[in-house]
Design an enzyme around this catalytic site. Structure first.
Site, PDB file in Angstrom:
ATOM      1  N   ARG A   1      10.455  -7.991  15.455  1.00  4.84           N
ATOM      2  CA  ARG A   1      10.226  -7.063  14.349  1.00  4.84           C
ATOM      3  C   ARG A   1      10.519  -5.635  14.781  1.00  4.84           C
ATOM      4  NH1 ARG A   1       4.649  -6.944  12.104  1.00  4.84           N
ATOM      5  NH2 ARG A   1       5.714  -5.225  11.121  1.00  4.84           N
TER       6      ARG A   1
ATOM      7  N   LYS B   1      12.506   2.354  14.213  1.00  9.45           N
ATOM      8  CA  LYS B   1      12.093   1.439  13.137  1.00  9.45           C
ATOM      9  C   LYS B   1      11.226   2.176  12.114  1.00  9.45           C
ATOM     10  CE  LYS B   1       8.375  -1.353  13.848  1.00  9.45           C
ATOM     11  NZ  LYS B   1       7.294  -1.255  12.864  1.00  9.45           N
ATOM     12  N   ASN B   2      10.209   2.872  12.591  1.00 11.89           N
ATOM     13  CA  ASN B   2       9.242   3.460  11.662  1.00 11.89           C
ATOM     14  C   ASN B   2       9.756   4.711  10.948  1.00 11.89           C
ATOM     15  OD1 ASN B   2       7.553   1.378  12.174  1.00 11.89           O
ATOM     16  ND2 ASN B   2       6.155   2.529  13.515  1.00 11.89           N
TER      17      ASN B   2
ATOM     18  N   ASP C   1       0.557   2.814  19.359  1.00 12.33           N
ATOM     19  CA  ASP C   1       1.662   1.877  19.573  1.00 12.33           C
ATOM     20  C   ASP C   1       2.089   1.789  21.039  1.00 12.33           C
ATOM     21  OD1 ASP C   1       1.673   1.299  16.894  1.00 12.33           O
ATOM     22  OD2 ASP C   1       3.403   2.536  16.405  1.00 12.33           O
TER      23      ASP C   1
ATOM     24  N   ARG D   1      -6.710  -2.186   7.767  1.00 12.45           N
ATOM     25  CA  ARG D   1      -5.631  -1.325   7.275  1.00 12.45           C
ATOM     26  C   ARG D   1      -5.598  -1.141   5.752  1.00 12.45           C
ATOM     27  NH1 ARG D   1      -0.353  -2.808  10.688  1.00 12.45           N
ATOM     28  NH2 ARG D   1       0.269  -0.685  10.192  1.00 12.45           N
TER      29      ARG D   1
ATOM     30  N   CYS E   1      -4.375  -7.346   8.583  1.00 11.03           N
ATOM     31  CA  CYS E   1      -3.341  -7.900   9.446  1.00 11.03           C
ATOM     32  C   CYS E   1      -3.946  -8.051  10.825  1.00 11.03           C
ATOM     33  CB  CYS E   1      -2.108  -7.015   9.475  1.00 11.03           C
ATOM     34  SG  CYS E   1      -2.334  -5.512  10.393  1.00 11.03           S
TER      35      CYS E   1
HETATM   36  N1  EPU Z   1      -6.110   4.175   6.850  1.00 11.43           N
HETATM   37  C1  EPU Z   1      -7.089   4.187   5.890  1.00 11.43           C
HETATM   38  N2  EPU Z   1      -6.699   4.315   4.581  1.00 11.43           N
HETATM   39  C2  EPU Z   1      -5.400   4.431   4.204  1.00 11.43           C
HETATM   40  C3  EPU Z   1      -4.411   4.430   5.204  1.00 11.43           C
HETATM   41  C4  EPU Z   1      -4.792   4.298   6.523  1.00 11.43           C
HETATM   42  O1  EPU Z   1      -8.277   4.083   6.177  1.00 11.43           O
HETATM   43  O2  EPU Z   1      -5.132   4.546   3.000  1.00 11.43           O
HETATM   44  C5  EPU Z   1      -6.494   4.059   8.271  1.00 11.43           C
HETATM   45  C6  EPU Z   1      -5.932   2.820   8.951  1.00 11.43           C
HETATM   46  O3  EPU Z   1      -6.717   1.687   8.723  1.00 11.43           O
HETATM   47  C7  EPU Z   1      -5.907   3.265  10.401  1.00 11.43           C
HETATM   48  C8  EPU Z   1      -5.557   4.752  10.298  1.00 11.43           C
HETATM   49  O4  EPU Z   1      -5.882   5.125   8.966  1.00 11.43           O
HETATM   50  O5  EPU Z   1      -7.176   3.123  10.959  1.00 11.43           O
HETATM   51  C9  EPU Z   1      -4.127   5.120  10.568  1.00 11.43           C
HETATM   52  O6  EPU Z   1      -3.277   4.227   9.886  1.00 11.43           O
HETATM   53  P1  EPU Z   1      -1.858   4.656   9.304  1.00 11.43           P
HETATM   54  O7  EPU Z   1      -1.922   4.614   7.823  1.00 11.43           O
HETATM   55  O8  EPU Z   1      -1.419   5.924   9.946  1.00 11.43           O
HETATM   56  O9  EPU Z   1      -0.951   3.459   9.811  1.00 11.43           O
HETATM   57  P2  EPU Z   1       0.291   2.891   9.046  1.00 11.43           P
HETATM   58  O10 EPU Z   1       0.957   3.990   8.316  1.00 11.43           O
HETATM   59  O11 EPU Z   1      -0.065   1.653   8.323  1.00 11.43           O
HETATM   60  C10 EPU Z   1       2.038   3.418  10.953  1.00 11.43           C
HETATM   61  C11 EPU Z   1       3.028   2.638  11.756  1.00 11.43           C
HETATM   62  C12 EPU Z   1       2.274   1.748  12.749  1.00 11.43           C
HETATM   63  C13 EPU Z   1       1.443   2.656  13.662  1.00 11.43           C
HETATM   64  C14 EPU Z   1       0.500   3.514  12.796  1.00 11.43           C
HETATM   65  C15 EPU Z   1      -0.298   4.513  13.598  1.00 11.43           C
HETATM   66  C16 EPU Z   1       4.856   2.389  10.204  1.00 11.43           C
HETATM   67  C17 EPU Z   1       5.677   1.502   9.349  1.00 11.43           C
HETATM   68  N3  EPU Z   1       3.833   1.819  10.853  1.00 11.43           N
HETATM   69  O12 EPU Z   1       1.223   2.454  10.276  1.00 11.43           O
HETATM   70  O13 EPU Z   1       3.260   1.089  13.532  1.00 11.43           O
HETATM   71  O14 EPU Z   1       0.684   1.872  14.551  1.00 11.43           O
HETATM   72  O15 EPU Z   1       1.253   4.236  11.820  1.00 11.43           O
HETATM   73  O16 EPU Z   1       0.524   5.354  14.300  1.00 11.43           O
HETATM   74  O17 EPU Z   1       5.151   3.579  10.315  1.00 11.43           O
HETATM   75  C18 EPU Z   1       4.127  -0.630  14.885  1.00 11.43           C
HETATM   76  O18 EPU Z   1       5.247  -0.096  14.767  1.00 11.43           O
HETATM   77  O19 EPU Z   1       3.884  -1.547  15.730  1.00 11.43           O
HETATM   78  C19 EPU Z   1       3.034  -0.176  14.030  1.00 11.43           C
HETATM   79  C20 EPU Z   1       1.948  -0.915  13.807  1.00 11.43           C
END
Ligand code: EPU
Length: 432
Positions: free
Chosen positions: A408, A22-23, A316, A123, A118
């Site tokens: 999802r 998915k991701n 995850d 996030r 969320c």
């Molecule tokens: N963060 C910031 N600022 C930003 C971006 C992120 O502070 O601009 C923080 C977040 O709040 C968090 C950390 O950085 O504490 C890591 O977040 P990240 O941005 O890596 O998460 P994401 O990209 O929103 C993806 C996956 C998630 C998975 C996380 C961590 C996708 C679509 N989603 O989310 O997947 O948990 O990386 O590995 O790739 C799931 O599939 O159930 C899921 C939640």
């Protein structure tokens, strides 16, 4: 709203095929925006998040055909009639923010609703925005929307081509790294990004961008270098296997006594931290033909886990591993460092009789022989999966409600588990 009803205690035996990731599929679908179609994604999982992304691309003006039987998604044209991701779609799926980089790169302008908080935490997307600003974009936040404009040419207006830049992330972010990779692929000049997310899905996006004619080096490491090109071409790509779905089934196999399952299609190297922890807990994991065989003979041993960005233990998988530890002989500690609110499965597991205490970012699990079936409900995807696993070994009947979260990210989970012997079924329109 659908529920999944499980009668626990049936041993699992047989093969479970994992779907495409998915991701990985979500950013790759958004990457279609960088070229004029037709692109083809193969091995795309049939999931609600893919439907949401398809709806978003259609809203932007693309044609998108999702075939759930063949697992192919075709994007015949990506002519943009709009450059806006509205709140109604972004609120359904935070990953919608992945259109920001491609829209800005291709169109010079983009308007994307802020995803907001969320269930699993606040996030923010500040790292995405800072990176785009470093590439010359002007970012405004207005009424809950990010409004991004390409650089202004001398004497002209905004909406110009992004410029290559040097970007150091304050923390590794998966979608942040992906958004900026897509933006940099069409920028003028070279972009170097430090402290990038190293997840396999980021590496996969790098592979696809390079297929499109981009010049990306280092995707999957913490330093990514991208030489911008003027144009990208459409692509045909089969998505890698979903390591989190695979890991979830591995834990299911380890959690239910007497089980012997083979999880097929999984890339074991992408799950090293999980495999290490499962082996420490006494689970036997070995490669077997196209899959990974998972068995356990003796009792489970307690193992502590701290989540971390890849290649650390994935956030995850934390909920599912915690469920495994409810069966271990002794005390284990799960520490969540990525998201501040990712213990929502704990009160539900307590309803099933688990002994778990939360102390800030850690949960202390006091293992015990059994859990009892109950009616439970999860408010995020991985928490829902963990409750299904708990139901597989709990005594009596468990009903996991509101499975739209599960839908999802897991394709036909109840069917895959029934096929290996679980006694579980979907109950349509059960009480929310
Ligand atoms: N963060 C910031 N600022 C930003 C971006 C992120 O502070 O601009 C923080 C977040 O709040 C968090 C950390 O950085 O504490 C890591 O977040 P990240 O941005 O890596 O998460 P994401 O990209 O929103 C993806 C996956 C998630 C998975 C996380 C961590 C996708 C679509 N989603 O989310 O997947 O948990 O990386 O590995 O790739 C799931 O599939 O159930 C899921 C939640």
């Amino acid at each position: 709203m659908d529920a999944i009803r499980i009668r626990g205690g049936r041993r699992l035996a047989g093969n479970i095929q994992v779907s495409g990731a998915k991701n990985a599929a979500l950013p790759i679908l958004c990457a279609t925006l960088l070229a004029d179609g037709p692109s083809l994604l193969r091995n795309t999982p049939a999931l609600r998040d893919i439907d949401t992304t398809a709806a978003l691309l259609r809203f932007l003006g693309c044609e998108v055909m999702v075939d759930k039987e063949t697992h192919e998604v075709r994007v015949p044209t990506t002519k943009l009639t709009r450059a806006e991701a509205p709140y109604e779609l972004v609120k359904q799926m935070r990953a919608s923010v992945l259109v920001l980089g491609p829209l800005l790169a291709r169109n010079g302008r983009a308007k994307v609703s802020l995803p907001g908080g969320c269930a699993i935490g606040a996030r923010p997307i500040d790292q995405h925005l800072k990176g785009l600003e470093a590439m010359g974009a002007t970012i405004k936040l207005e009424r809950g929307y990010v409004i991004a404009d390409g650089p202004t040419s001398p004497g002209g207006s905004g909406g110009g081509r992004l410029r290559g830049a040097e970007i150091a992330f304050d923390l590794p972010t998966v979608t942040g790294t992906e958004n900026l990779m897509m933006a940099a692929a069409l920028a003028k000049g070279r972009t170097t990004m430090w402290n990038c997310a190293r997840e396999p899905e980021v590496e996969e996006l790098g592979r696809v961008l390079n297929k499109m004619g981009a010049r990306v080096e280092g995707a999957g490491t913490d330093v990514i270098k991208i030489e911008g090109v003027e144009q990208l071409a459409p692509f045909d790509h089969a998505i890698i296997a979903d390591r989190i779905e695979g890991g979830t089934y591995m834990i299911a196999g380890a959690a239910v006594d007497g089980s012997d399952v083979r999880v097929d299609g999984i890339i074991l190297e992408d799950l090293e931290a999980l495999v290490l922890k499962m082996r420490q807990a006494g689970v036997q994991i070995e490669r077997d033909g196209p899959g990974v065989r998972v068995r356990r003979e003796g009792p489970l041993k307690p193992v502590n886990v701290t989540t971390a960005p890849h290649p650390g233990f994935p956030t995850d998988m934390q909920a599912q591993f915690m469920v495994l530890m409810t069966r271990a002989r002794g005390e284990s500690v799960m520490t969540e460092t990525i998201f501040e609110n990712r213990f929502m499965h704990v009160p539900e597991l307590q309803r099933m009789g688990a002994h778990i205490e939360i102390h800030g970012r850690s949960a202390v699990v006091h293992g015990q022989d059994k859990l009892e079936g109950a009616s439970v409900m999860a408010t995020d995807l991985r928490a829902s999966a963990s409750l299904v696993i708990a139901g597989l070994f709990a005594e009596g009947e468990t009903e996991v409600r509101r499975v739209y979260h599960l839908d999802r990210g897991y394709e036909k989970m109840e069917q895959r588990l029934s096929a290996v012997g679980a006694d579980c079924e979907r109950v349509k329109g059960a009480e929310g």
